[in-house]
Design an enzyme around this catalytic site. Structure first.
Site, PDB file in Angstrom:
ATOM      1  N   LYS A 155     -85.056 119.201  39.599  1.00  0.00           N
ATOM      2  CA  LYS A 155     -86.237 119.160  40.467  1.00  0.00           C
ATOM      3  C   LYS A 155     -86.386 120.517  41.148  1.00  0.00           C
ATOM      4  CE  LYS A 155     -88.123 115.137  40.019  1.00  0.00           C
ATOM      5  NZ  LYS A 155     -89.434 115.056  39.396  1.00  0.00           N
TER       6      LYS A 155
ATOM      7  N   ASP B 165     -81.360 127.488  42.233  1.00  0.00           N
ATOM      8  CA  ASP B 165     -80.066 126.843  42.003  1.00  0.00           C
ATOM      9  C   ASP B 165     -79.425 127.614  40.859  1.00  0.00           C
ATOM     10  OD1 ASP B 165     -77.983 125.312  41.068  1.00  0.00           O
ATOM     11  OD2 ASP B 165     -79.090 123.419  41.053  1.00  0.00           O
TER      12      ASP B 165
ATOM     13  N   TYR C 255     -86.270 119.071  30.914  1.00  0.00           N
ATOM     14  CA  TYR C 255     -85.629 118.840  32.204  1.00  0.00           C
ATOM     15  C   TYR C 255     -84.800 120.035  32.640  1.00  0.00           C
ATOM     16  CZ  TYR C 255     -82.818 117.226  35.982  1.00  0.00           C
ATOM     17  OH  TYR C 255     -82.224 117.137  37.204  1.00  0.00           O
TER      18      TYR C 255
HETATM   19  C1  F6R Z   1     -79.614 117.777  40.089  1.00  0.00           C
HETATM   20  C2  F6R Z   1     -79.585 116.340  40.208  1.00  0.00           C
HETATM   21  C3  F6R Z   1     -78.430 115.603  39.675  1.00  0.00           C
HETATM   22  C4  F6R Z   1     -78.254 115.773  38.169  1.00  0.00           C
HETATM   23  C5  F6R Z   1     -77.120 114.890  37.651  1.00  0.00           C
HETATM   24  C6  F6R Z   1     -76.836 115.128  36.168  1.00  0.00           C
HETATM   25  O1  F6R Z   1     -80.646 118.351  40.810  1.00  0.00           O
HETATM   26  O2  F6R Z   1     -80.481 115.772  40.721  1.00  0.00           O
HETATM   27  O3  F6R Z   1     -78.546 114.242  40.002  1.00  0.00           O
HETATM   28  O4  F6R Z   1     -79.443 115.483  37.514  1.00  0.00           O
HETATM   29  O5  F6R Z   1     -75.929 115.154  38.346  1.00  0.00           O
HETATM   30  O6  F6R Z   1     -76.568 116.473  36.013  1.00  0.00           O
HETATM   31  P1  F6R Z   1     -76.198 117.188  34.655  1.00  0.00           P
HETATM   32  O7  F6R Z   1     -77.235 116.782  33.641  1.00  0.00           O
HETATM   33  O8  F6R Z   1     -76.212 118.631  34.997  1.00  0.00           O
HETATM   34  O9  F6R Z   1     -74.823 116.694  34.276  1.00  0.00           O
HETATM   35 MG    MG Z   2     -78.185 121.806  40.618  1.00  0.00          MG
HETATM   36 MG    MG Z   3     -80.827 121.547  44.079  1.00  0.00          MG
END
Ligand code: F6R
Ligand code: MG
Ligand code: MG
Length: 364
Positions: free
Chosen positions: A231, A11, A228
């Site tokens: 995933k 990603d 973090y």
């Molecule tokens: C990404 C995922 C999303 C993010 C969420 C918060 O794989 O599962 O649910 O964890 O959108 O994203 P950030 O911390 O990048 O704003």
């Molecule tokens: Mg992503």
């Molecule tokens: Mg992804």
């Protein structure tokens, strides 16, 4: 003929949020791999995406763990990251955890599944790719495909599969592995496979021919980075037909959406929904988790395909059930078992909250 199939994914930036991939990223990757094919490094390639994950599917003669192939993938991700940066996509370079390439992308962030095989007269390959989940998501389907006669009738009535399969299981926390044989060791095997956040099926082998049948990516980004980083959004390659399960036997487990970890903030359980590539845009509550499947016939290493295997109305019911499960789980809001257990959540405020409440806890 011996050929290596490498699937390397990362990603490197989401469009919009973490829901999908921008077409210009795919174009960039396509151009990079086209050049490598023209230059003779690759026999063939296919670029695709599952949600916000860029997938490089490559065939070549350089074997597994080839520095040249891993560097090609790494450089392609870097070039795509440049595009992502210009477009100000979300989470630019998210999975590229190292500053510079050091011989192999393993442990540097990208997910890797590779197999070197002797191409059969007809070499049928399915490549599964998932978004918003972790490598353990393949445990249940791989068990059903290679060990469960209620799923795979070939285990019972096909002479060339009757001897069963061997499972290589990795402990992703302790970095150890064990090989267990199906059918006689399935009870031992399931104590591990039923705990997919810790134990993952890395590979499956035919018991008699010893041929590789399946291989998955078992990276755990959070464990690599110690923080973090999303995933793993894993991939899995499965050989089909002949001494391996038929295409339909390999797809069958996905007709029942199973619950996996990785939804919203990598901190929730949700159903794994099988979809066509153009529907792999997890948007509702950043999900629910998706799986796509690209099918190929190999011809002298050439990738004949892909066929978009879940682009089939026979999986409509699985999608409907996944939506029903999604509604049901969502009603739990911040409660387990929708939310992951404390130690598995990728996001947490527990340390801050505990610190703030220091002194307010008393003995009972
Ligand atoms: C990404 C995922 C999303 C993010 C969420 C918060 O794989 O599962 O649910 O964890 O959108 O994203 P950030 O911390 O990048 O704003
Ligand atoms: Mg992503
Ligand atoms: Mg992804």
């Amino acid at each position: 003929m011996s050929v290596t199939l490498s699937v390397i994914k990362a990603d490197i930036g989401g469009y919009v949020g973490h829901s999908s991939s921008h077409p210009l990223i795919l174009e960039k990757a396509e151009a990079s791999l086209k050049k490598a094919k023209q230059g003779g490094t690759l026999i063939d390639y296919h670029v695709t995406r599952c949600g916000d994950d860029l997938q490089l599917i490559m065939t070549h003669n350089l074997g597994e763990d080839s520095e040249k192939i891993h560097k090609l993938a790494w450089d392609t991700f870097l070039e795509c990251t440049q595009v992502a940066r210009t477009l100000k996509l979300h989470g630019v370079g998210q999975d590229l955890l190292a500053d510079s390439f050091s011989g192999n992308v393993k442990g540097m962030g990208p997910g890797v599944a590779e197999m070197q095989i002797e191409e059969r007269a007809a070499e049928t390959i399915l490549i599964f790719m998932a978004d918003k989940t972790a490598s353990g998501a393949w445990n249940l389907p791989l068990y059903k495909i290679f060990a469960d006669p209620f799923n795979t009738i070939g285990l019972v009535i096909a002479a060339n599969m009757h001897s069963g399969f061997a499972f290589e299981i990795h402990d992703v926390k302790e970095h150890t592995k064990v090989i267990l044989n199906s059918p006689e060791e399935i009870y031992d095997m399931l104590i591990f496979l039923g705990a997919p956040s810790r134990y993952c099926v890395k590979a499956v082998y035919h018991r008699e021919s010893k041929s590789i049948a399946a291989v998955s990516s078992t990276q755990r980004l959070a464990l690599i980075a110690g923080r973090y980083v999303g995933k793993d959004d894993p991939v899995c390659i499965v050989r089909c037909q002949g001494e391996f399960p038929a295409v339909g036997e390999v797809l069958e487990p996905f007709a029942t959406p199973h619950i996996v970890e990785g939804w919203m903030r990598g901190s929730h359980h949700g159903p794994l929904m099988p979809v066509a590539v153009n529907q792999s845009n997890p948007s509702r509550f950043d999900g629910p988790p998706r799986v796509i499947c690209a099918g190929f016939q190999l011809a002298g290493g050439k990738l004949i395909g892909p066929r978009d295997m879940f682009d089939d109305p026979a999986f409509d019911e699985a999608r409907r059930q996944a939506n029903e499960m999604a509604y049901y789980l969502r009603r739990h809001g911040p409660f387990e078992p929708h939310r992951l257990p404390l130690e598995e959540m990728e996001y947490t405020t527990m340390p801050q909250v505990m610190k703030k409440l220091t002194g307010r806890f008393s003995k009972i």
